[in-house]
Design an enzyme around this catalytic site. Sequence first.
Site, short mmCIF file in Angstrom:
data_model
loop_
_atom_site.label_atom_id
_atom_site.label_comp_id
_atom_site.label_asym_id
_atom_site.label_seq_id
_atom_site.Cartn_x
_atom_site.Cartn_y
_atom_site.Cartn_z
N SER A 1 -13.26 1.77 -6.63
CA SER A 1 -14.48 2.09 -7.39
C SER A 1 -14.23 3.16 -8.45
O SER A 1 -14.78 3.09 -9.54
CB SER A 1 -15.60 2.55 -6.44
OG SER A 1 -15.17 3.68 -5.70
N SER A 2 -13.36 4.13 -8.15
CA SER A 2 -13.08 5.19 -9.14
C SER A 2 -12.41 4.60 -10.36
O SER A 2 -12.76 4.92 -11.50
CB SER A 2 -12.14 6.24 -8.57
OG SER A 2 -12.68 6.83 -7.45
N GLU B 1 0.84 -1.20 0.00
CA GLU B 1 0.00 0.00 0.00
C GLU B 1 0.88 1.25 0.00
O GLU B 1 1.90 1.30 0.69
CB GLU B 1 -0.88 -0.04 1.26
CG GLU B 1 -2.29 0.41 1.06
CD GLU B 1 -3.11 -0.52 0.16
OE1 GLU B 1 -3.11 -0.27 -1.07
OE2 GLU B 1 -3.75 -1.44 0.67
N HIS B 2 0.48 2.22 -0.80
CA HIS B 2 1.23 3.48 -0.97
C HIS B 2 2.63 3.22 -1.51
O HIS B 2 3.58 3.92 -1.19
CB HIS B 2 1.28 4.28 0.35
CG HIS B 2 -0.06 4.89 0.67
ND1 HIS B 2 -0.50 6.06 0.09
CD2 HIS B 2 -1.06 4.46 1.47
CE1 HIS B 2 -1.71 6.35 0.55
NE2 HIS B 2 -2.09 5.38 1.38
N GLY C 1 -12.08 2.14 -0.68
CA GLY C 1 -10.74 1.57 -0.84
C GLY C 1 -10.79 0.31 -1.67
O GLY C 1 -9.89 -0.53 -1.62
N LEU C 2 -11.86 0.15 -2.47
CA LEU C 2 -12.00 -1.04 -3.32
C LEU C 2 -11.90 -0.67 -4.81
O LEU C 2 -12.38 -1.41 -5.67
CB LEU C 2 -13.33 -1.73 -3.04
CG LEU C 2 -13.39 -2.50 -1.70
CD1 LEU C 2 -14.83 -2.85 -1.34
CD2 LEU C 2 -12.55 -3.77 -1.76
N ASP D 1 -4.85 0.57 -9.05
CA ASP D 1 -6.25 0.19 -9.23
C ASP D 1 -6.55 -0.12 -10.70
O ASP D 1 -7.24 -1.10 -11.01
CB ASP D 1 -7.18 1.32 -8.74
CG ASP D 1 -6.85 1.78 -7.33
OD1 ASP D 1 -6.06 1.10 -6.66
OD2 ASP D 1 -7.36 2.82 -6.91
C1 GLA Z 1 -5.46 4.30 -3.92
C2 GLA Z 1 -4.81 4.75 -5.22
C3 GLA Z 1 -3.71 3.78 -5.64
C4 GLA Z 1 -2.75 3.48 -4.49
C5 GLA Z 1 -3.51 3.16 -3.20
C6 GLA Z 1 -2.60 3.04 -2.02
O1 GLA Z 1 -6.17 3.12 -4.12
O2 GLA Z 1 -5.75 4.85 -6.26
O3 GLA Z 1 -3.03 4.29 -6.76
O4 GLA Z 1 -1.84 4.52 -4.31
O5 GLA Z 1 -4.50 4.14 -2.91
O6 GLA Z 1 -1.82 1.90 -2.11
#
Ligand code: GLA
Length: 343
Positions: A109-110, A18-19, A106-107, A155
């Site tokens: 969706s965008s 993540e990140h 955090g799934l 994503d």
């Molecule tokens: C969001 C962002 C991704 C990524 C995550 C964190 O989902 O769209 O690009 O940076 O946060 O891991």
Amino acid sequence: MADSVVAFAPGRANLIGEHTDYNDGLALPFAIEAGVTVTALARQGSELVVRALDEEHSFPLAAIGSGPTGGWRDFVRGTLAELADGGHSPPPAQVAIDGTVPRGAGLGSSAALGVALFLGLLALSGAPEPDRVELARLCSRVENHWVGARTGLLDQLASLLGERDTALRIDFRTLDVRAVPLELGGWRLVSVDSGEQRALAGAGYNRRREECETARERLGLHSLRDADRERAAALPDPLERRVRHVIEENERVDAAVRALERADLQELGRLLDASHASLRDLYDASTPAVERTVIALKEAGAAGARMMGGGFGGHVIALLPPEVEAPEEALELRPAQGARLTR
Ligand code: GLA
């Protein structure tokens, strides 16, 4: 040009990593079953008429305008602009956007919305589909420039490249993607809502990106992928902690791949916990609601639980051993096929 198309793009879960995407690092996401469907029917006129979230809006195909105005319309305007840049022009059409992936969770969706729109409008304009990594870049340009969220490629790549029963080890430096079989036996991955929605275009996410950028400049590096603990230790707080998270999270991704290869799911759970602790203590991306959700899942017997996605709210992913029952409100996460035209 096609008369009608239906495009589906899934959301994604991120097992670990993540990140790290915008730091040229590693992640291990997979596409999920829930997603966004875009149905487009060619019509008379000179506009794209789009219906989403019980709202209808007309977009003149000739004048796209500029800059974010907020909401799903930015995705449509951005997609039209990027298509025009690539020399494609979708015909006037009636478009419906429907989704099953929870928003602000955090799934992904965008990204699912962006990918389904891009795929749908591109197909409607009759253009052949570009390489999927290139498509991920185009969709992320829409998000960065038109929606105002400086997200990375995690994503979009997961939504576009997902495969059943498989996680994707993505190296964001080379954009090399390796399929990692996600064989869980009787174990399950679930996602639980913390009850707190978050917006990616919100301050927290973009601020973390800026901090990483500042740390990278101070270290004189091309990206934080090349950072080492010794030199990072000299950075002031909070930059030192941000960099330490990135270094250790990259290491955890490969440790998770190895754990999956030897079917060591206890170890995978331990790595999820360690990732969460780091996101909470080093990256400051958790919230009290997320903490409560993680603790409740651990107390219920999860082998590991962590915040998922950008953080600052949203869903928590947990790995449950066979004997542990999933909480009633949990969404089971099964690795599914990536984005596709279904008609
Ligand atoms: C969001 C962002 C991704 C990524 C995550 C964190 O989902 O769209 O690009 O940076 O946060 O891991």
